[in-house]
Design a protein around this motif. Structure first.
Motif, PDB file in Angstrom:
ATOM      1  N   ASP A  78       0.518  -1.007  -0.195  1.00  0.00           N
ATOM      2  CA  ASP A  78      -0.277   0.043  -0.138  1.00  0.00           C
ATOM      3  C   ASP A  78       1.171   0.922  -0.130  1.00  0.00           C
ATOM      4  O   ASP A  78       0.264   2.398   0.104  1.00  0.00           O
ATOM      5  CB  ASP A  78      -1.000   0.484   1.232  1.00  0.00           C
ATOM      6  N   SER A 124      -1.046  -6.339   2.279  1.00  0.00           N
ATOM      7  CA  SER A 124      -1.711  -5.279   2.385  1.00  0.00           C
ATOM      8  C   SER A 124      -1.957  -5.114   3.648  1.00  0.00           C
ATOM      9  O   SER A 124      -2.410  -5.995   3.996  1.00  0.00           O
ATOM     10  CB  SER A 124      -2.778  -4.928   1.340  1.00  0.00           C
ATOM     11  N   ARG A 159      -3.918  -1.876   4.921  1.00  0.00           N
ATOM     12  CA  ARG A 159      -4.870  -0.804   4.893  1.00  0.00           C
ATOM     13  C   ARG A 159      -4.219   0.799   5.336  1.00  0.00           C
ATOM     14  O   ARG A 159      -4.756   1.269   6.340  1.00  0.00           O
ATOM     15  CB  ARG A 159      -5.928  -0.844   5.323  1.00  0.00           C
ATOM     16  N   ARG A 217      -3.286   4.280   6.314  1.00  0.00           N
ATOM     17  CA  ARG A 217      -4.191   4.934   5.849  1.00  0.00           C
ATOM     18  C   ARG A 217      -3.294   6.175   6.110  1.00  0.00           C
ATOM     19  O   ARG A 217      -3.834   7.778   5.408  1.00  0.00           O
ATOM     20  CB  ARG A 217      -4.315   5.534   7.447  1.00  0.00           C
ATOM     21  N   GLU A 221      -8.070   2.550   0.578  1.00  0.00           N
ATOM     22  CA  GLU A 221      -6.980   2.780   1.469  1.00  0.00           C
ATOM     23  C   GLU A 221      -6.174   1.210   0.617  1.00  0.00           C
ATOM     24  O   GLU A 221      -5.408   1.079   0.804  1.00  0.00           O
ATOM     25  CB  GLU A 221      -7.096   2.293   2.604  1.00  0.00           C
ATOM     26  N   SER A 222      -7.093   1.036  -0.072  1.00  0.00           N
ATOM     27  CA  SER A 222      -6.358  -0.732  -0.697  1.00  0.00           C
ATOM     28  C   SER A 222      -5.698  -0.383  -2.533  1.00  0.00           C
ATOM     29  O   SER A 222      -5.887  -1.346  -2.988  1.00  0.00           O
ATOM     30  CB  SER A 222      -7.296  -1.632  -0.461  1.00  0.00           C
ATOM     31  N   THR A 264      -3.536 -10.368   3.072  1.00  0.00           N
ATOM     32  CA  THR A 264      -4.239  -8.814   3.174  1.00  0.00           C
ATOM     33  C   THR A 264      -4.803  -8.420   5.091  1.00  0.00           C
ATOM     34  O   THR A 264      -5.098  -9.881   5.106  1.00  0.00           O
ATOM     35  CB  THR A 264      -5.103  -8.802   2.660  1.00  0.00           C
ATOM     36  N   ASP A 293      -7.670  -7.780   7.294  1.00  0.00           N
ATOM     37  CA  ASP A 293      -9.645  -7.868   6.894  1.00  0.00           C
ATOM     38  C   ASP A 293      -9.709  -7.892   7.813  1.00  0.00           C
ATOM     39  O   ASP A 293      -9.847  -8.848   8.893  1.00  0.00           O
ATOM     40  CB  ASP A 293      -9.506  -8.331   5.817  1.00  0.00           C
TER      41      ASP A 293
END
Length: 436
Positions: free
Chosen positions: A179, A197, A199, A201, A221-222, A239, A241
């Protein structure tokens, strides 16, 4: 994932006379600091050894399967989590106190016993190329790049360029943040990359393409890509999540049951889990090792102090303060402590890139040598605050406004170290309260 992907290098004994003498002196210096409690114990032995033999770090590192961890934010925590994950399967040595320059790394390796197989080492961003060259790592974890202490650190581009050169010449597998455009660009010549990933910010330091200088566009964000060249977010293997680390290859979602608070520590744990799997550690075993971590070098730790339950948090730049705000979500009482010494960086203008608006309904206190800098920033953000001279003053009870016993202290480097000394010198730590 099979551990054969990261075959351990042939064991290298410290066989040169100068190196052996350097090791003996380094261990003696470290032992002296340990016995006497003198400051500098996390780096003094390595500094002495390197002065005798500049190549001693390479000689020591050749005896371990080395994992390096670097980035602007999250290095110390990710290093600790990765070390605990690997320690469930083999002996591990690590510079767990955050001494991440060559002398601190060397000091850590000097302390390793004969049963140790892995070295998990935090590395300062500027020194990663040297660490890659001298330790011949099997794995490198790259977290993020953002502005940090610009009076003493280079811009993101200069750091990323130095990383690109270093990674092009290494056999290491790289676990990297998909990211962050700077990280993706830095890894362009790496031999093998496992993308993660988390996310991310904070995006204020990556509005233009590192490759061509044109505008980057984002969707949530991804997803990101350059509007002119081919640089774009790669597809991640792992990822984060909703509190789970998802392995896209197997389709397995692993619950991150952590005692460390906040989404940022879930991100750190996801990076550490990806690294542990590459080393062949089963996911369940790695997660159990990480779940036991309740604090990292005093960060997130609870102390009983002046009738309060004090928790210490470190934030040193806009990116880390953004993530700290997430941890402060349920905190009714917050103390900000700000210094601007050489270790902190002398420039405090980065405070104006931090969004403090979420603190308008809290009891906020400010202290530290640069208290007026943060007070001015809070004034213009319309956040009510009280100026205090010390941590103890922020603990004084006000029956009219007090809510609970919790006080969260957010501080940059030297202010954080001062807060730790204060709370540790006056009483025992509080009883652990279970997983958060």
């Amino acid at each position: 994932m099979s551990s054969s992907l990261l075959a351990r290098p042939e064991s290298v004994r410290v066989r040169h006379t100068r190196d052996r003498f350097a090791v003996l002196v380094g261990r003696a210096v470290s032992g002296y600091h340990l016995r006497t409690g003198r400051p500098g114990g996390s780096f003094a032995g390595g500094r002495a050894a390197l002065r005798i033999s500049p190549r001693v770090l390479s000689s020591l590192a050749g005896q371990f399967t080395v994992t390096l961890v670097s980035g602007t934010n999250g290095k110390t925590t990710t290093t600790r989590l990765a070390a605990e994950a690997l320690a469930t399967s083999a002996g591990v040595v690590s510079n767990s106190l955050g001494a991440n320059l060559p002398d601190g790394i060397t000091t850590a390796l000097l302390s390793a016993g004969s049963e140790v197989e892995h070295a998990v080492l935090e590395v300062d961003e500027r020194h990663l190329p040297r660490a890659v060259l001298e330790t011949d790592p099997s794995l490198v974890i790259l977290l993020n790049l953002s502005r940090d202490q610009l009076d003493r650190n280079p811009e993101c581009r200069m750091t990323a360029e130095s990383w690109t050169t270093a990674l092009a010449g290494t056999r290491a597998t790289v676990v990297a943040n998909a990211d962050d455009p700077w990280i993706v660009w830095a890894c362009r010549n790496a031999r093998r990359v496992v993308w993660v990933s988390v996310r991310q910010r904070w995006t204020e330091d990556s509005w233009v393409c590192p490759a061509c200088g044109n505008r980057l566009v984002r969707e949530g964000e991804s997803s990101w890509n350059c509007t002119h060249c081919t640089l774009s977010r790669p597809s991640p293997r792992w990822t984060l999540d909703n509190g789970r680390a998802v392995d896209s290859r197997s389709g397995t979602a692993h619950l991150l049951s952590l005692r460390l608070p906040g989404r940022i520590n879930e991100a750190n744990a996801t990076m550490a889990l990806a690294a542990a799997r590459i080393h062949g550690v089963p996911a369940g075993r790695a997660l159990s090792g990480m779940a036991d971590v309740g604090s990292v070098s005093g960060r997130y730790e609870d102390f009983q102090y002046q009738g309060r339950r004090v928790r210490l948090l470190l934030a040193k730049n806009p990116a880390s303060w953004l993530e700290t705000m997430d941890v402060l979500m349920d905190s009714p009482r917050v103390l900000f402590s700000l210094n601007a010494r050489e270790l902190d960086g002398l420039d405090t203008s980065w405070l104006w890139d931090v969004d403090f608006s979420g603190l308008r309904n809290r009891s906020v206190f400010v202290t530290g040598e640069r208290r007026y800098d943060i007070a001015t920033r809070l004034y213009y953000e319309q956040v009510p605050f009280q100026m205090v001279d010390s941590l103890a003053a922020a603990c004084v009870r006000d029956e009219a406004t007090d809510v609970g016993d919790r006080l969260d202290v957010v501080a940059n480097y030297t202010a954080f170290l001062s807060a730790i000394r204060t709370v540790r010198s006056t009483g025992p730590r509080s009883v652990e309260t279970g997983r958060r």
